[in-house]
Design a protein around this motif. Structure first.
Motif, PDB file in Angstrom:
ATOM      1  N   CYS A 129      49.558  38.642  44.031  1.00 33.37           N
ATOM      2  CA  CYS A 129      48.212  39.169  44.211  1.00 33.37           C
ATOM      3  C   CYS A 129      47.262  37.988  44.365  1.00 33.37           C
ATOM      4  O   CYS A 129      47.619  36.834  44.103  1.00 33.37           O
ATOM      5  N   SER A 130      46.050  38.267  44.812  1.00 35.69           N
ATOM      6  CA  SER A 130      45.080  37.191  45.007  1.00 35.69           C
ATOM      7  C   SER A 130      43.673  37.721  44.790  1.00 35.69           C
ATOM      8  O   SER A 130      43.393  38.923  44.900  1.00 35.69           O
ATOM      9  N   ARG A 131      42.785  36.778  44.477  1.00 39.40           N
ATOM     10  CA  ARG A 131      41.348  37.069  44.386  1.00 39.40           C
ATOM     11  C   ARG A 131      40.629  35.766  44.706  1.00 39.40           C
ATOM     12  O   ARG A 131      40.858  34.746  44.041  1.00 39.40           O
ATOM     13  N   LEU A 186      48.404  34.567  42.479  1.00 33.42           N
ATOM     14  CA  LEU A 186      49.304  34.660  41.330  1.00 33.42           C
ATOM     15  C   LEU A 186      50.611  35.296  41.775  1.00 33.42           C
ATOM     16  O   LEU A 186      50.611  36.296  42.496  1.00 33.42           O
ATOM     17  N   GLU A 191      50.664  30.049  39.554  1.00 29.84           N
ATOM     18  CA  GLU A 191      49.351  30.319  40.136  1.00 29.84           C
ATOM     19  C   GLU A 191      48.930  29.188  41.079  1.00 29.84           C
ATOM     20  O   GLU A 191      49.338  28.030  40.911  1.00 29.84           O
ATOM     21  N   ALA A 234      51.332  43.298  40.145  1.00 26.30           N
ATOM     22  CA  ALA A 234      50.237  42.477  39.636  1.00 26.30           C
ATOM     23  C   ALA A 234      49.012  42.625  40.527  1.00 26.30           C
ATOM     24  O   ALA A 234      49.120  42.818  41.745  1.00 26.30           O
ATOM     25  N   SER A 235      47.845  42.535  39.900  1.00 29.84           N
ATOM     26  CA  SER A 235      46.589  42.595  40.657  1.00 29.84           C
ATOM     27  C   SER A 235      45.469  42.026  39.808  1.00 29.84           C
ATOM     28  O   SER A 235      45.460  42.171  38.582  1.00 29.84           O
ATOM     29  N   PHE A 236      44.524  41.377  40.463  1.00 29.51           N
ATOM     30  CA  PHE A 236      43.313  40.960  39.774  1.00 29.51           C
ATOM     31  C   PHE A 236      42.393  42.165  39.619  1.00 29.51           C
ATOM     32  O   PHE A 236      42.346  43.052  40.488  1.00 29.51           O
ATOM     33  N   PRO A 272      43.369  38.905  35.836  1.00 26.73           N
ATOM     34  CA  PRO A 272      44.564  39.569  36.357  1.00 26.73           C
ATOM     35  C   PRO A 272      45.211  40.488  35.327  1.00 26.73           C
ATOM     36  O   PRO A 272      45.004  40.350  34.118  1.00 26.73           O
ATOM     37  N   THR A 318      47.107  42.040  30.191  1.00 27.16           N
ATOM     38  CA  THR A 318      45.936  41.494  30.884  1.00 27.16           C
ATOM     39  C   THR A 318      45.599  40.133  30.286  1.00 27.16           C
ATOM     40  O   THR A 318      45.992  39.810  29.165  1.00 27.16           O
ATOM     41  N   TRP A 328      42.322  49.445  37.883  1.00 27.48           N
ATOM     42  CA  TRP A 328      43.627  49.177  38.466  1.00 27.48           C
ATOM     43  C   TRP A 328      44.235  50.499  38.918  1.00 27.48           C
ATOM     44  O   TRP A 328      44.273  51.470  38.145  1.00 27.48           O
TER      45      TRP A 328
END
Length: 664
Positions: free
Chosen positions: A104-106, A111, A127, A154-156, A162, A177, A207
């Protein structure tokens, strides 16, 4: 009726009104952009666990795991496109092969999560702070108190922290988390699952999860859920019955213009297959509404699923492209459902609005501008959504009434008489319903769901919405036993439902709207007074029923009989008996209501007529109009049964509307 401006209202009543018809083409199905994926990479990597994400700089970051040695590879492709190198991988780490990997990314932070190869209870992360160019050392993010980690996602979050969701070998879902640099202990939700075959997650205000697996009865399903510190219930997207040989796995979820979800459907019987499917939610709906249309198969062989990536902002509609990825493949599709205005090319339009409405549209093609019809660059392709909005030139300018939607079913290129034209044929939402077939049996037990809910469910599978401002009591309160049989069309199922209620259904764009007809309904518009009329024909015939009996099944096993009689017509015509058996109607009130609705329909059908006039561009079917007949003071109230618009710009110009009428 649709709302229109006062200037447009005035223009349509003037004998010298100058027509304007707007026709727009959208590469969309019921308002949702259609992705046409092109494969940009066809490699020879082994199919195994993988993931993909797109950081804010627009690079495509892919990760994959090899089954033979657990090598975890990563790839970063800046500015991905047809000329990019999707074959260069860098070994990042080693991971357990008994669990998938997640990415995932932000912003610029990426990550990657995977199971520790040395500890089956531990989840590790790597990361990157520079969109996947360089990576941190491995770190253990969370460790289960017992069991083993089998699925990861996974997700931010919206606040930037995250979360890692994981499923253990006891089919329980957990989440950890991170606050600052500290990951929380995995917290579990005790969903009643027998197996979890896959997890996916993305984020908007919470989420949002997709879960594949089996329930306690052995039925395999795809569910969605939400987590914002608390777990929501699981909501079903689709399911396969136990013993059907069908299972679902390897989900990937992206909240793009709408929610886009891929899963792998596997069938193990004769003719076994494993096919990636893509679901999407309906336009202008929230994730919590769980409004998923039926999926479409993807042209890919990907036993471990198809990752969905895109520089998307969750379900805002401003997404320009989607990326799909598997270890050996990368696909790209532009997302553009913005309307393309064809109005200047329209030579003629014949539009019929009715249950099963159609249009025939002639476009100028004298310079070959539509010779590429059907090709990707053309605004006209199979299934293109056409929005037709009739109007007039007013002192304000070109004004229209936002009209109905149709979907292209075919076209003809015509040459002759010194002209070249493209003639396009398109049908309304009933065509989408007719083309939809039930993938399996859908059944509701008596008392389980109201007719409105069942109707909404069927429309949703097709991608259409449902709206009703004033539904009948039967629409909301009647909960019949109802079955949609495998292979049955949506149109057939919807008509069977509508036969149970007095409501009428028509489409405004992609939305099915319900109208409850009442004999006392006031007219919304008047013809023959200030709106000129060319021709009027009003007719009456004997109703085919003067007495209706409905035989229902009461809950105590007895028969409930509902009866409705036309005491005005019986002395004139005698008894014209219609009897209906409907065991779903289980109370006296319901059978009486059904009988009254059938008698009202017979009365309504006994009156008919036609009216030809300059187009009232706000009019819709099922509206009630008042008709002032010439040389009398009589005013007839009639209901609009169908509308035919005839618009011609060339030859002898024409702009008129034929209104087919029925009783109230």
């Amino acid at each position: 009726m649709r709302a229109i401006t006062n200037s447009l209202l005035t223009a349509q009543t003037e004998a010298s009104g100058r027509p304007h018809v707007r026709v727009e083409a959208l590469d969309a199905l019921a308002g949702v952009a259609r992705p046409h994926f092109a494969r940009l990479y066809d490699g020879d990597e082994e199919p195994f666990h993988h993931a993909a994400t797109m950081p804010a700089d627009g690079s495509l970051v892919r990760v994959r795991l090899t089954e033979s040695d657990g090598a975890l590879y990563v790839q970063r492709v800046p500015n991905p496109g047809p000329a990019s190198d999707f074959a260069a991988w860098t070994r990042l780490d080693t991971a357990a092969t008994a669990c998938n990997v997640a990415a995932c990314s932000r912003g610029a932070t990426v990550l990657v999560a995977f199971r520790d190869p040395a500890n089956p209870r531990a989840v590790c992360v790597r990361e990157s702070a520079d969109s996947g160019a360089t990576w941190s050392e491995r770190r253990v993010a969370a460790t289960l108190a017992s069991g083993t980690v089998e699925r990861l996602a996974a997700s931010f979050g919206s606040a930037g922290a995250p979360a890692i969701f994981l499923a253990a070998n006891d089919a329980r879902l957990h989440v950890t988390t991170r606050t600052g640099s500290v990951w929380s202990a995995p917290a579990a939700h005790d969903y009643a699952l027998a197996d979890v075959t896959g997890l996916a997650v993305d984020n908007d205000t919470a989420w949002r999860l997709a879960v594949t697996g089996a329930d306690a009865t052995g039925r395999h399903r795809v569910w969605t859920a939400s987590y914002d510190g608390a777990w929501s219930p699981l909501l079903e997207v689709t399911r396969a019955d136990a013993g059907s040989g069908v299972t679902f796995a390897a989900p990937f979820l992206r909240l793009a213009d709408v929610a886009r979800l891929t899963v792998v459907e596997r069938y193990t019987g004769a003719g076994a297959y494993q096919r990636p499917l893509m679901f999407n939610t309906l336009a202008a709906t929230t994730f919590d509404a769980n409004s998923w249309a039926d999926p479409v198969p993807l042209e890919a062989d990907a036993p471990h699923g198809i990752a969905v990536a895109g520089a998307a902002v969750a379900m805002t509609g401003d997404v320009s492209a989607l990326w799909l990825a598997a270890p050996d493949g990368v696909w790209h599709a532009a997302l553009d459902a913005s309307p393309r205005d064809l109005s200047a090319d329209v030579l003629s339009l014949a539009m019929r609005e009715s249950p099963g409405g159609t249009i025939t549209l002639a476009l100028r093609n004298d310079d070959g501008r539509y010779d590429a019809v059907g090709h990707p660059a053309s605004p006209i392709r199979e299934g293109t959504e056409l929005r037709v909005s009739p109007g007039y030139l007013t002192p304000v300018g070109e004004e229209v009434s936002e009209g109905p939607a149709f979907w292209v079913t075919g076209w003809e290129r015509r040459y002759g008489g010194g002209e070249a034209t493209l003639v396009v044929h398109a049908d309304d939402g009933w065509t989408l319903l007719a083309a939809w077939r039930a993938r399996r049996q859908f059944a509701w037990a008596r008392g389980e769901a109201a007719i409105a809910s069942i109707l909404g469910f069927i429309l949703q599978r097709v991608g259409l919405g449902l709206q009703s401002a004033n539904p009948s009591d039967a629409m909301l309160a009647h909960r019949p036993a109802f079955t949609v049989h495998p292979g049955e069309s949506g149109a057939t199922a919807v008509r069977r439902l509508m036969d149970m209620v007095p409501d009428l259904l028509h489409f405004r764009g992609r939305i099915a709207r319900l109208t409850l007809p009442q004999p006392t309904d006031a007219a919304g518009y008047a013809f023959g007074s200030y709106h000129p009329v060319h021709d009027i024909r009003l007719a009456a015939s004997a109703p085919d029923a003067t007495r209706v009996q409905v035989f229902g099944g009461a809950t105590d096993g007895t028969t409930a009989v509902g009866e409705a009689l036309d005491h005005r017509a019986i002395p004139l015509l005698g008894e014209r008996l219609r009897q209906v058996n409907d065991l779903n109607q289980d109370t006296l009130a319901k059978v009486e209501s059904h009988a009254a609705a059938l008698l009202a329909r017979a009365r309504r059908d006994a009156l008919s007529g036609e009216l030809v006039a300059p187009p009232n561009v706000a009019l819709e079917i099922h509206d009630v109009v008042a008709i002032h007949t010439p040389n009398t003071t009589a005013v007839e109230r009639m209901r609009v049964a169908a509308l035919d618009l005839d618009y011609r710009r060339t030859g002898t110009p024409r702009y008129q509307q034929k209104i087919t009428l029925s009783g109230l």
